[in-house]
Design a protein around this motif. Structure first.
Motif, PDB file in Angstrom:
ATOM      1  N   ILE A 208       0.865  -1.198  -0.023  1.00  0.00           N
ATOM      2  CA  ILE A 208      -0.020   0.087   0.057  1.00  0.00           C
ATOM      3  C   ILE A 208       0.869   1.405   0.152  1.00  0.00           C
ATOM      4  N   CYS A 209       0.178   2.575  -0.462  1.00  0.00           N
ATOM      5  CA  CYS A 209       1.065   3.607  -0.352  1.00  0.00           C
ATOM      6  C   CYS A 209       0.757   4.273   1.020  1.00  0.00           C
ATOM      7  N   PRO A 210       2.167   4.575   1.700  1.00  0.00           N
ATOM      8  CA  PRO A 210       1.916   5.089   2.836  1.00  0.00           C
ATOM      9  C   PRO A 210       1.128   6.678   2.998  1.00  0.00           C
ATOM     10  N   VAL A 211       0.990   7.340   1.645  1.00  0.00           N
ATOM     11  CA  VAL A 211       0.618   8.584   1.634  1.00  0.00           C
ATOM     12  C   VAL A 211      -0.834   8.565   1.223  1.00  0.00           C
ATOM     13  N   CYS A 212      -1.286   7.901   0.156  1.00  0.00           N
ATOM     14  CA  CYS A 212      -2.789   7.922  -0.283  1.00  0.00           C
ATOM     15  C   CYS A 212      -3.607   6.600   0.004  1.00  0.00           C
ATOM     16  N   ASN A 213      -2.765   5.715   0.696  1.00  0.00           N
ATOM     17  CA  ASN A 213      -3.292   4.142   0.985  1.00  0.00           C
ATOM     18  C   ASN A 213      -3.865   3.386  -0.208  1.00  0.00           C
ATOM     19  N   ILE A 238       6.312   2.064  -7.102  1.00  0.00           N
ATOM     20  CA  ILE A 238       6.241   3.545  -6.645  1.00  0.00           C
ATOM     21  C   ILE A 238       4.620   3.820  -7.142  1.00  0.00           C
ATOM     22  N   CYS A 239       3.835   4.805  -6.076  1.00  0.00           N
ATOM     23  CA  CYS A 239       2.766   5.031  -6.259  1.00  0.00           C
ATOM     24  C   CYS A 239       2.285   5.702  -7.633  1.00  0.00           C
ATOM     25  N   ASP A 240       1.217   5.317  -8.467  1.00  0.00           N
ATOM     26  CA  ASP A 240       1.070   6.289  -9.584  1.00  0.00           C
ATOM     27  C   ASP A 240       0.340   7.451  -9.599  1.00  0.00           C
ATOM     28  N   ASN A 241      -0.167   7.675  -8.206  1.00  0.00           N
ATOM     29  CA  ASN A 241      -1.047   8.812  -7.853  1.00  0.00           C
ATOM     30  C   ASN A 241       0.360  10.068  -7.918  1.00  0.00           C
ATOM     31  N   SER A 242      -0.007  10.985  -8.828  1.00  0.00           N
ATOM     32  CA  SER A 242       0.957  12.170  -8.922  1.00  0.00           C
ATOM     33  C   SER A 242       1.395  12.943  -7.833  1.00  0.00           C
ATOM     34  N   SER A 243       0.054  12.992  -6.833  1.00  0.00           N
ATOM     35  CA  SER A 243       0.247  13.792  -5.653  1.00  0.00           C
ATOM     36  C   SER A 243       1.034  13.281  -4.625  1.00  0.00           C
ATOM     37  N   CYS A 244       1.331  12.082  -4.766  1.00  0.00           N
ATOM     38  CA  CYS A 244       2.145  10.965  -3.678  1.00  0.00           C
ATOM     39  C   CYS A 244       3.826  11.266  -4.032  1.00  0.00           C
ATOM     40  N   GLN A 245       4.097  11.892  -5.088  1.00  0.00           N
ATOM     41  CA  GLN A 245       5.309  12.294  -5.450  1.00  0.00           C
ATOM     42  C   GLN A 245       6.289  11.189  -5.257  1.00  0.00           C
TER      43      GLN A 245
END
Ligand SMILES: [Zn+2]
Length: 364
Positions: A208-213, A238-245
């Motif tokens: 899981i992404c620690p930023v956006c879950n 690596i999380c695909d969500n661009s806001s998770c940088q």
């Protein structure tokens, strides 16, 4: 699952056309191609009618995934997913908030009837003791409240996830639609058969992404970017969500043990499915998530099979190569099988539900 043999469902089409089931647009075209007439009939039905579907499958068998995809494809505005587990988890927030808690207790004083005292129930919720099983009478009173609160502008067809959860609750479920004032609406059981090995690998390789879950899977559902960790000699998504940088996705504590800690739960879920198989008087929809490797090409199109991903790191260039092949797992009888992507399982759900609701014979 021993003793339970769900029939294989054929989703292979007469004329081969390839779709990318991970792409939202292509997936919608896929559904139109494979189940267009049935989707149309269901949409027509849902304009003036509803149904109740009880989802029964092992923990992590994809109940939420299938019913949410069904709603997305068929009719988001007229189909809802109701998770008893989510409702129970929301009690945590309610108990912490004095005014919400007061309202909650007031509601229960009026509506709860059961053998365990309300004081004891509240106390165990406050202690967050997960061991305490919440009595069925309480679950039912609150489910009724939640479902009527969601009604909004109109009643919706509902997929109920997490009820029945215990053997005694199977009998309650036969009267559930009366309880929530859906008396005249058809109800069906949706039974899901997923091999334990599939659930095991879904859990083991889940990150899981620690930023956006956001949840992904190193082996089964990677992100676009993969990195190699030289020190630990392992690959990271690596999380695909661009806001998770570029946030590195991580394994949740305990997940590396796979189904080890939930074995008992899975066995109980299996028992519930077996019992539900014997229910008379209401339709049962049987969803099977896997197909024996040797029958796969007869029953499915190649892109409907879940792929397995692996990675290779090139020391010299520093490049990572991603390899893809059909995922093979032993089912509960030990037969080497392929696991299906969620969309073909949802096609099977759409077609069987159309039949269960008696819409297959009608002309549109
Ligand atoms: Zn993220």
């Amino acid at each position: 699952m021993k003793d339970i043999n769900f029939p294989l469902f054929k989703t292979k089409s007469d004329v081969y056309r390839k779709f990318d089931l991970t792409d939202v647009k292509s997936r919608q075209e896929y559904f139109e191609y494979k189940a267009g007439p049935e989707i149309k009939k269901l949409r027509e039905f849902l304009k003036d009618n509803t149904f109740i579907a009880y989802l029964l499958g092992k923990k992590s068998s994809g109940k939420g995934t299938y019913s949410k995809m069904f709603a997305e494809v068929v009719d988001k505005d007229h189909v809802a997913h109701f998770s008893v587990g989510d409702m129970v988890r929301s009690f945590d927030e309610i108990i912490k908030d004095e005014s919400k808690k007061k309202e909650f207790v007031e509601f229960l004083k009026k509506n709860y009837r059961g053998f365990i005292s309300l004081e004891d129930i509240i106390k165990s919720l406050e202690n967050r003791s997960t061991k305490t099983l919440l009595p069925t009478e309480l679950i039912l009173a609150l489910a009724k409240k939640e479902i009527s609160a969601r009604g909004g502008e109109g009643r919706k067809a509902i997929f109920i996830d997490g009820f029945p959860r215990d053997f005694d609750q199977i009998s309650y479920s036969l009267f559930f639609r009366d309880l929530i004032n859906y008396r005249d609406d058809p109800d069906v059981f949706v039974l899901i058969d997923v091999p334990s090995s599939v659930i095991d690998e879904r859990v083991k390789f889940r990150v899981i992404c620690p930023v956006c879950n956001t949840s992904r899977n190193l082996k089964l559902l990677p992100t676009k970017k993969v990195e190699y960790n030289k020190e630990e000699k392992k690959f990271d998504l690596i999380c695909d969500n661009s806001s998770c940088q570029g946030s590195k996705m991580v394994t949740k504590e305990g997940d590396e043990q796979g189904i080890g800690p939930i074995k008992e739960r899975l066995e109980k879920d299996e028992g519930l499915i077996k019992q539900a198989m014997n229910l008379q008087g209401l339709p049962k929809i049987l969803l099977k998530n896997c197909v024996p490797v040797e029958k796969a090409s007869e029953y499915t199109d190649d892109y409907e099979i879940t792929p397995e991903f692996s990675y290779e790191y090139d020391e010299k260039t520093g490049e990572i190569k991603t390899l893809e092949k059909p995922w093979e797992v032993a089912d509960d009888e030990g037969v080497l099988s392929n696991s299906l992507m969620p969309p073909p399982v949802v096609v099977s759900l759409i077609k069987q539900l159309t039949k269960a609701l008696g819409l297959d014979a009608e002309s549109v």
